[in-house]
Every structure is written in structure tokens, then in C-alpha cells.
Design a protein around this motif. Sequence first.
Motif, PDB file in Angstrom:
ATOM      1  N   ARG A  73       9.237  -9.290   0.107  1.00 33.17           N
ATOM      2  CA  ARG A  73       9.773 -10.134  -0.971  1.00 33.17           C
ATOM      3  C   ARG A  73       8.666 -10.536  -1.949  1.00 33.17           C
ATOM      4  NH1 ARG A  73      15.284  -9.860  -1.278  1.00 33.17           N
ATOM      5  NH2 ARG A  73      15.567 -12.042  -1.894  1.00 33.17           N
ATOM      6  N   MET A  74       7.438 -10.690  -1.447  1.00 37.93           N
ATOM      7  CA  MET A  74       6.320 -10.941  -2.368  1.00 37.93           C
ATOM      8  C   MET A  74       6.081  -9.723  -3.246  1.00 37.93           C
ATOM      9  SD  MET A  74       5.253 -14.002  -2.185  1.00 37.93           S
ATOM     10  CE  MET A  74       3.979 -13.661  -3.405  1.00 37.93           C
ATOM     11  N   ASP A  75       6.193  -8.532  -2.640  1.00 40.85           N
ATOM     12  CA  ASP A  75       6.059  -7.296  -3.429  1.00 40.85           C
ATOM     13  C   ASP A  75       7.111  -7.276  -4.537  1.00 40.85           C
ATOM     14  OD1 ASP A  75       4.016  -6.557  -1.751  1.00 40.85           O
ATOM     15  OD2 ASP A  75       5.209  -5.121  -0.607  1.00 40.85           O
ATOM     16  N   ASP A  76       8.349  -7.651  -4.196  1.00 43.89           N
ATOM     17  CA  ASP A  76       9.435  -7.684  -5.200  1.00 43.89           C
ATOM     18  C   ASP A  76       9.077  -8.620  -6.358  1.00 43.89           C
ATOM     19  OD1 ASP A  76      10.960  -6.008  -3.602  1.00 43.89           O
ATOM     20  OD2 ASP A  76      12.066  -7.665  -2.659  1.00 43.89           O
ATOM     21  N   ARG A  96      -0.736 -17.778  -4.196  1.00 41.69           N
ATOM     22  CA  ARG A  96      -1.845 -17.077  -3.534  1.00 41.69           C
ATOM     23  C   ARG A  96      -1.410 -16.315  -2.287  1.00 41.69           C
ATOM     24  NH1 ARG A  96      -6.252 -19.886  -1.757  1.00 41.69           N
ATOM     25  NH2 ARG A  96      -4.954 -21.650  -1.163  1.00 41.69           N
ATOM     26  N   VAL A  97      -0.090 -16.228  -2.038  1.00 42.79           N
ATOM     27  CA  VAL A  97       0.367 -15.498  -0.852  1.00 42.79           C
ATOM     28  C   VAL A  97       0.097 -14.004  -1.050  1.00 42.79           C
ATOM     29  CG1 VAL A  97       2.345 -14.913   0.581  1.00 42.79           C
ATOM     30  CG2 VAL A  97       2.154 -17.210  -0.413  1.00 42.79           C
ATOM     31  N   PRO A  98      -0.610 -13.364  -0.113  1.00 40.85           N
ATOM     32  CA  PRO A  98      -0.940 -11.943  -0.302  1.00 40.85           C
ATOM     33  C   PRO A  98       0.297 -11.053  -0.206  1.00 40.85           C
ATOM     34  CG  PRO A  98      -2.360 -12.978   1.359  1.00 40.85           C
ATOM     35  CD  PRO A  98      -1.231 -13.933   1.098  1.00 40.85           C
ATOM     36  N   SER A  99       0.315 -10.003  -1.020  1.00 40.62           N
ATOM     37  CA  SER A  99       1.361  -8.986  -0.900  1.00 40.62           C
ATOM     38  C   SER A  99       0.835  -7.861  -0.021  1.00 40.62           C
ATOM     39  CB  SER A  99       1.739  -8.465  -2.288  1.00 40.62           C
ATOM     40  OG  SER A  99       0.638  -7.788  -2.859  1.00 40.62           O
ATOM     41  N   SER A 100       1.604  -6.767   0.084  1.00 42.50           N
ATOM     42  CA  SER A 100       1.220  -5.701   1.011  1.00 42.50           C
ATOM     43  C   SER A 100      -0.046  -4.982   0.574  1.00 42.50           C
ATOM     44  CB  SER A 100       2.368  -4.698   1.150  1.00 42.50           C
ATOM     45  OG  SER A 100       2.659  -4.104  -0.101  1.00 42.50           O
ATOM     46  N   ASP A 101      -0.350  -4.983  -0.730  1.00 42.98           N
ATOM     47  CA  ASP A 101      -1.546  -4.276  -1.204  1.00 42.98           C
ATOM     48  C   ASP A 101      -2.694  -5.229  -1.549  1.00 42.98           C
ATOM     49  OD1 ASP A 101      -0.479  -5.492  -3.401  1.00 42.98           O
ATOM     50  OD2 ASP A 101      -0.335  -3.689  -4.640  1.00 42.98           O
TER      51      ASP A 101
END
Length: 398
Positions: A73-76, A96-101
Motif C-alpha cells: 500500500r505504501m508502494d501504491d 518516512r515509512v519505507p516502501s519495498s524499494d
Amino acid sequence: MKYVDEYRDGKLARKIAGKIRDEVRPGKSYRFMEFCGGHTHAIARYGLEDLLPPNVHMIHGPGCPVCVLPVGRMDDAIRLARRPDITLCTYADLMRVPSSDGMSLLKAKAAGADIRMVYSTLDALRIARAEPERKVVFFAIGFETTTPPTALALLNARSQGLKNFFVFCNHVLTPAAISALVGDPKAAASVPLDGFVGPAHVSTVIGTKPYAEFAENYGKAVVIAGFEPLDVMQAILMLVRQINEGRHEIENEYIRAVTPEGNVKAQDVVAKVFELREAFEWRGLGAVPFSALKLREEFAAFDAEKVFDIHTVAAQDNPACECGAILRGEKKPVDCKLFGTVCTPDNPMGSCMVSSEGSCAAHWTYGRFRDAGAAREKVDASFSQKRLANQKAERQAS
């Protein structure tokens, strides 16, 4: 300050702690989960675990909406924000929540994306009215506490005829997550629990009734408590008494704010706008049935997932990050090898270190000093033992 100072009385906290010590039974272990990150924060900040007897164990739960948001959902959200026609509005704790990359909304903003931190849904509405040429997406997140403001924003947007305001809905539901913890035999065996300290703010909205199944069907004691230290200590005492007396009931310590029915007006507003999703992924818990909300069909024109054709792809957390196990109560922050090394509030590797309600952030801010003290005592004890052993060897040799 009224309703604050009287609930932070240290003498009274120690008196309640004395009652807990008097009433716990030797040889019996008491395991209680505080579901909500606000309670985790209070326990760490005020050192409440230091007041408890060693056989009362507090286990941190998944009650932080930022922490349980899955990486996909962060990626989205970041993909949305990178579109040149979109302004993404969100609360600061998601930035500041990290996404997958390894990206984050803060990094995307630095790279040029139009991302704006807001204090309320009304701020996002104001931006949409002031800048009609922009497509304004509100990144909505939270438990039952923050859902009514999102619902009101959507009702206002519709009544004002706004065509450029959208909601990316990530609102989740507390009772469903507790069910996932106690209803799954594998999870229940992994983290055996005697009871819960029930959420405070959430319960002001939903009331006490939704927790009844945990007592009736799963035999778990529940005490709903406020976020001040005396609230938490009193709730623990009430839980201990329930367990000692063989009771599994719903009790309400937070009577100054929570009623059995909750805030009916807020519930009605939410029901007008939202309906249940069949399933939603939680970080650490996986896909939990009927644990989240989506916009009703009559609000489809405001639904960012439909308008912008969002299809969430499951993504993995940093493999070394233990956020998932910490959110399930299986591990503590210090069990993660990243904690305090490469993962700190200044450089978070996982969401539990980002949010102020996250277990890792709370423990880093308040608890690590006690860990350091315990470690020093352990080293000092070991050093003393070695010194005594050397002195004994020297006497024998002479």
C-alpha cells in the motif's frame, strides 16, 4: 491539567503496583497484550513494566495503523504521488515509512512529487477547493478513531460538488485484528494470552460491545483503558483480578470517555460512506477477513482505487526487519538485530520504528536506557564473579 495530572500521580501508581504484587499468585504467569500503540507508548514512557512483578508480562500488540500498513500500500501511495497531475495529502507519520524499494513519501517529495502533510481531512478538502486544476488524493489511514473524519470529508466533498477530491482508503478495524490473534490456533499457540488491555480512543467510537466475543468465544479477559499511566496500571490490576477469579469479562476502566454503545452519531456517519472489505492485508498478520473498510459504490467517484485503477501488489518487508513478529507479539524490539544498530528513528528500516506509537520507536525512546542499565548490571555481576574467582585462585596458590 484536568483529566491528565490526576492520572499521572506517581505515589498512586506505586500503590496500585503494590496491590498487583499482593494479588498475583506465586508460580502463576500472567500474559496481557496491550493492543494499542498508545498504551505501548505509555508503558514505555512511564516505565510501568518496572513497577510490575516479574510474573506479569506485557506483550505489545499490532495497534498502530502506520505499523500494520502493508508495504504494497505504501508502494501504491508513492506511485500515485509521482503522477504529475496528483497532489497527495497525508498525515506526517506516514511520510518516512519505507516502501519495498527503500523509497518513502518524504524521499518522493524531495524528488519532486507533490506531497503535502496535513493535520486533518479538512486541510485536504481546502486544498482541493483552492486548486481545482489538481487531483487531490487524501491517503486515509487509521483505526475506527480516524474513520469518522474521513467519512465527513467525503460527505462534505459530495455536498460541495468537488470533482477533484479522492480518498485512498486504508482504514482498518480493531476487533477483526484481535480475532486474528486469538482465533487462529497457530497464532494463539505462538503467543498465549490471558487478556487484553483494550484500546482507548477506538472504544470511544465503537463502545465496549464489539469486544464481547473475545470473552464469550475465546475466554479472554478484556479491560478497556485510557492512555494515562494510572489508567494502564488500574487495567492491569483489573485483569489480574479477573484471571484470579476465573472470570473472562469485558470491563471498562475508561468510563470517563467510553460507553457500551460508543459514539452512535460517528458510527452512523461511517456507515453512510464505508462498507466492509472481504479481506485486507495487515503487516505481520497477513490477510485478515472483514478487517478493513472501502468506499460504498455511491462514493465511487471519490474512490482513488477505482478512479486511478490501483491494484495492490504484495511486497516484502526488509528481510532482516522483525516488525511482523513484533506486531504479533512474538518478539520484542531488542530481539531484532537491526534495532538500535542500522534501524533508529533517524534511519528507520521498518514501520515500527517510524511511528511514535510503534513498539520499536517507544522502546528506543524510553526503554533502551533500562536495557543498557540491565546490561551494565549483568557485566558488573560477571566481572565481580570473575574477580572473586581470581582472588580465590590466588589464595589457594599461595
